[in-house]
Scaffold this motif. Structure first.
Motif, PDB file in Angstrom:
ATOM      1  N   THR A 124     -27.402  61.113  60.813  1.00 59.78           N
ATOM      2  CA  THR A 124     -28.185  62.274  61.209  1.00 59.78           C
ATOM      3  C   THR A 124     -27.339  61.409  62.264  1.00 59.78           C
ATOM      4  O   THR A 124     -26.350  60.875  62.877  1.00 59.78           O
ATOM      5  CB  THR A 124     -29.439  61.919  61.572  1.00 59.78           C
ATOM      6  OG1 THR A 124     -30.166  61.132  62.731  1.00 59.78           O
ATOM      7  CG2 THR A 124     -30.286  61.700  60.666  1.00 59.78           C
ATOM      8  N   LEU A 126     -29.402  63.062  65.189  1.00 56.60           N
ATOM      9  CA  LEU A 126     -30.445  64.216  66.185  1.00 56.60           C
ATOM     10  C   LEU A 126     -30.941  63.947  67.406  1.00 56.60           C
ATOM     11  O   LEU A 126     -32.465  64.964  68.193  1.00 56.60           O
ATOM     12  CB  LEU A 126     -31.221  63.702  64.901  1.00 56.60           C
ATOM     13  CG  LEU A 126     -32.642  62.295  64.835  1.00 56.60           C
ATOM     14  CD1 LEU A 126     -33.199  61.826  66.484  1.00 56.60           C
ATOM     15  CD2 LEU A 126     -33.544  62.293  63.838  1.00 56.60           C
ATOM     16  N   SER A 131     -29.735  74.071  71.310  1.00 61.71           N
ATOM     17  CA  SER A 131     -29.616  74.096  69.825  1.00 61.71           C
ATOM     18  C   SER A 131     -28.145  75.328  69.837  1.00 61.71           C
ATOM     19  O   SER A 131     -27.237  75.394  71.017  1.00 61.71           O
ATOM     20  CB  SER A 131     -30.458  75.370  69.227  1.00 61.71           C
ATOM     21  OG  SER A 131     -30.807  76.121  70.226  1.00 61.71           O
ATOM     22  N   GLN A 173     -36.599  65.876  74.186  1.00 63.71           N
ATOM     23  CA  GLN A 173     -36.067  66.822  73.116  1.00 63.71           C
ATOM     24  C   GLN A 173     -36.101  65.604  71.686  1.00 63.71           C
ATOM     25  O   GLN A 173     -36.335  66.174  70.704  1.00 63.71           O
ATOM     26  CB  GLN A 173     -34.309  67.652  73.417  1.00 63.71           C
ATOM     27  CG  GLN A 173     -34.535  68.353  74.407  1.00 63.71           C
ATOM     28  CD  GLN A 173     -33.836  68.931  74.588  1.00 63.71           C
ATOM     29  OE1 GLN A 173     -32.734  69.052  73.619  1.00 63.71           O
ATOM     30  NE2 GLN A 173     -32.815  69.703  75.764  1.00 63.71           N
ATOM     31  N   ALA A 174     -35.381  64.517  72.023  1.00 62.48           N
ATOM     32  CA  ALA A 174     -34.580  63.521  70.605  1.00 62.48           C
ATOM     33  C   ALA A 174     -36.490  63.317  69.847  1.00 62.48           C
ATOM     34  O   ALA A 174     -36.391  63.077  68.665  1.00 62.48           O
ATOM     35  CB  ALA A 174     -34.485  62.452  70.554  1.00 62.48           C
ATOM     36  N   ARG A 177     -37.892  65.648  67.548  1.00 62.44           N
ATOM     37  CA  ARG A 177     -37.089  65.688  66.387  1.00 62.44           C
ATOM     38  C   ARG A 177     -37.439  64.394  65.638  1.00 62.44           C
ATOM     39  O   ARG A 177     -37.726  64.313  63.928  1.00 62.44           O
ATOM     40  CB  ARG A 177     -35.629  65.570  66.412  1.00 62.44           C
ATOM     41  CG  ARG A 177     -35.415  66.732  67.399  1.00 62.44           C
ATOM     42  CD  ARG A 177     -33.906  67.327  67.125  1.00 62.44           C
ATOM     43  NE  ARG A 177     -33.257  67.955  68.810  1.00 62.44           N
ATOM     44  CZ  ARG A 177     -33.176  67.953  69.703  1.00 62.44           C
ATOM     45  NH1 ARG A 177     -32.452  66.595  69.908  1.00 62.44           N
ATOM     46  NH2 ARG A 177     -32.766  69.319  70.158  1.00 62.44           N
ATOM     47  N   GLU A 180     -40.902  64.835  63.916  1.00 65.24           N
ATOM     48  CA  GLU A 180     -40.439  65.944  62.784  1.00 65.24           C
ATOM     49  C   GLU A 180     -39.779  65.109  61.609  1.00 65.24           C
ATOM     50  O   GLU A 180     -41.089  65.957  60.463  1.00 65.24           O
ATOM     51  CB  GLU A 180     -39.436  66.728  63.100  1.00 65.24           C
ATOM     52  CG  GLU A 180     -39.319  67.800  62.680  1.00 65.24           C
ATOM     53  CD  GLU A 180     -38.327  68.765  62.327  1.00 65.24           C
ATOM     54  OE1 GLU A 180     -38.366  70.351  62.510  1.00 65.24           O
ATOM     55  OE2 GLU A 180     -37.575  68.314  63.382  1.00 65.24           O
ATOM     56  N   TYR A 368     -28.311  65.439  59.880  1.00 67.40           N
ATOM     57  CA  TYR A 368     -29.323  66.441  60.567  1.00 67.40           C
ATOM     58  C   TYR A 368     -28.863  66.565  62.241  1.00 67.40           C
ATOM     59  O   TYR A 368     -28.075  65.877  63.122  1.00 67.40           O
ATOM     60  CB  TYR A 368     -30.673  65.666  61.223  1.00 67.40           C
ATOM     61  CG  TYR A 368     -31.834  66.542  61.998  1.00 67.40           C
ATOM     62  CD1 TYR A 368     -31.248  67.910  62.463  1.00 67.40           C
ATOM     63  CD2 TYR A 368     -33.457  66.224  62.476  1.00 67.40           C
ATOM     64  CE1 TYR A 368     -32.309  69.098  63.059  1.00 67.40           C
ATOM     65  CE2 TYR A 368     -33.927  67.060  63.338  1.00 67.40           C
ATOM     66  CZ  TYR A 368     -33.723  68.081  63.530  1.00 67.40           C
ATOM     67  OH  TYR A 368     -34.801  68.830  64.201  1.00 67.40           O
ATOM     68  N   SER A 375     -31.041  70.377  59.658  1.00 66.32           N
ATOM     69  CA  SER A 375     -32.456  70.370  59.509  1.00 66.32           C
ATOM     70  C   SER A 375     -32.705  68.376  59.247  1.00 66.32           C
ATOM     71  O   SER A 375     -31.688  68.408  58.584  1.00 66.32           O
ATOM     72  CB  SER A 375     -32.690  70.772  58.505  1.00 66.32           C
ATOM     73  OG  SER A 375     -33.740  70.540  57.236  1.00 66.32           O
ATOM     74  N   GLY A 376     -33.551  67.508  59.425  1.00 67.65           N
ATOM     75  CA  GLY A 376     -33.915  66.886  58.514  1.00 67.65           C
ATOM     76  C   GLY A 376     -34.631  66.540  57.960  1.00 67.65           C
ATOM     77  O   GLY A 376     -35.454  65.678  57.220  1.00 67.65           O
TER      78      GLY A 376
END
Length: 459
Positions: A124, A126, A131, A173-174, A177, A180, A368, A375-376
């Motif tokens: 990843t 991430l 974005s 921010q990370a 994710r 998530e 990701y 998307s992860g």
């Protein structure tokens, strides 16, 4: 903290002793268990797991699954799973709990539900700033990945945004994710740098990854990817940028102990095989093991370079032919496939079926990142692997658990259900079969996620 999951419809990816058939073994509690010992099928040579001994196991676990063995997913029906102090301490059929007095701080009734190891996402990016949906629209209008990169988009776009973002904001921010992907069933994740492209910003990314290690229940491995692209400041001077990576970035990363792995984008339009070898050799001097991007855009020679340098994995592999498959045979290098990127970019998929039929293992990961796979969701990766690349559901689960744990260097402690392994598992909702997971490709089927023996997410 002791947690018991009982009445599991089927417990998947259980460890057995070497030499057993890995299909639906019976697993008992062992001679020293409390209560009546259940009958076992002696010809399966299964591993006993005991309620009476909660020490870490000394069993020889599988480190990966290869070729035709990937079609087999060992399981126990009507099962229980006991976890304590972050580790798996016992598991087996529910009948072995009959008449016992097992004490637990929390008991979960999983009637009608399946339990699997939490996903291991071994590739990843991430940690990034912002974005790149404008590039998404550019792709819709017909621009290629390489055309967008030449216009200053792609990785260079992310590098500019990251440079302008503080370490604290980048972490915030990370963290969103990271939480998530936990909710979607991931328990271990590899995270790369590579959007810094200068020493200070690469170190900033790796420090954010270290903070995520310290503040989330995820198992995290860090990868230094200074060789993700050539920054605008070094346009036309690629060899000088490689010098910077080798002589300044890698020593700085090594001195701070910020990374386990070193990566390089060895592909058409990015870094050559010779440059990749220089970077891998420099990383090795600081104990960084290779994990490289290879053959996403062309037959780049990256797979062969990875094998030569005992890379833990080579990733992407959309362009893989017979010579690459032969190079991988018998190596320690895990072919890692990232179907999310091929899906999002509209590119060809790697020849997963041919790889497995040739006897290779394969791992699956999400990739990701903001540009080519935003998307992860590893459950969706299972669906792409089965629908597009024609893996069976069992092969896909093996690729997203044990083999992806191998691709992170953690299959001794993650990726399967074994005594002494880390208690990272997911519980599905009530579904008719394991096959339903990739079949219902947009449905949220994760009921609960347990990491380190604690419930961290409930659906």
């Amino acid at each position: 903290m002791r947690l018991l999951i009982k009445n599991i419809k089927e417990l998947f990816q259980v460890e057995t002793t070497a030499g057993s058939s890995y299909k639906n073994p019976d697993v008992s509690l062992g001679e020293d268990s409390v209560g009546t010992k259940a009958d076992t099928t002696t010809d399966t040579n299964v591993q006993a797991v005991s309620l009476g001994d909660h020490s870490a196991g000394t069993e020889q676990f599988r480190d990966k699954v290869c070729g035709k063995d990937m079609a087999n997913l060992p399981s126990i029906k009507d099962a229980f799973l006991l976890m304590e102090d972050g580790c798996i301490v016992a598991y087996g059929p529910m009948c072995d709990l009959s008449g016992t007095d097992v004490q637990a701080d929390e008991v979960i009734d999983a009637t009608g539900k399946y339990v699997l190891p939490a996903f291991c996402d071994s590739h990843t990016h991430l940690v990034y700033a912002g974005s790149r949906e404008q590039e998404f629209v550019d792709k819709i209008k017909g621009l290629s990945y390489e055309e967008i990169a030449r216009r200053g988009g792609g990785i260079l776009n992310s590098a500019l945004r990251l440079h302008e973002t503080s370490e604290d904001e980048l972490y915030d921010q990370a963290l969103v994710r990271a939480n998530e992907i936990i909710g979607m069933g991931t328990g271990a994740v590899e995270i790369k740098s590579g959007y810094g492209l200068n020493t200070g910003d690469e170190l900033k990314m790796l420090r954010v990854i270290r903070r995520l290690k310290e503040t989330t229940p995820l198992t995290i491995r860090a990868t230094f990817l200074g060789a993700h692209a050539v920054p605008a400041a070094y346009k036309g001077r690629q060899s000088e940028y490689v010098d910077l990576i080798v002589n300044e970035m890698i020593p700085a990363v090594g001195e701070e102990g910020l990374s386990e792995f070193v990566d390089c984008f060895c592909d058409k339009g990015f870094f050559t095989c010779a440059e990749t070898e220089r970077i891998l050799e420099a990383g090795a001097r600081y104990g960084l093991r290779p994990k490289i991007h290879a053959n996403e855009l062309a037959l780049s020679g990256g797979i062969q370079v990875g094998v030569k340098h005992n890379a833990l994995s080579v990733d992407h592999l959309e362009f893989t032919e017979d010579a690459e498959i032969e190079a991988l045979k018998g190596s320690v290098t895990m072919p890692t496939l990232l179907p999310g990127a091929a899906f999002f970019l509209g590119m060809k998929y790697p020849p997963a079926r041919k790889m497995i039929d040739s006897g290779l293992p394969v791992a699956l990961a999400s990739d990701y990142n903001p540009g080519s796979s935003p998307s992860g969701n590893m459950k969706f990766i299972l669906s792409l692997a089965t629908i597009i690349m024609k893996l069976t559901p069992e092969e896909a689960v093996n690729a997203a658990t044990l083999n992806s744990a191998y691709a992170m260097g953690i299959s001794d402690s993650h990726g399967s259900i074994g005594k002494g392994k880390r208690a990272n598992v997911l519980i599905t909702k009530e579904i008719p079969s394991l096959w339903y997971l990739p079949y219902a490709y947009t449905s949220n089927l994760i009921d609960s996620v347990i990491l380190g023996g604690k419930v961290v997410s409930r659906g």
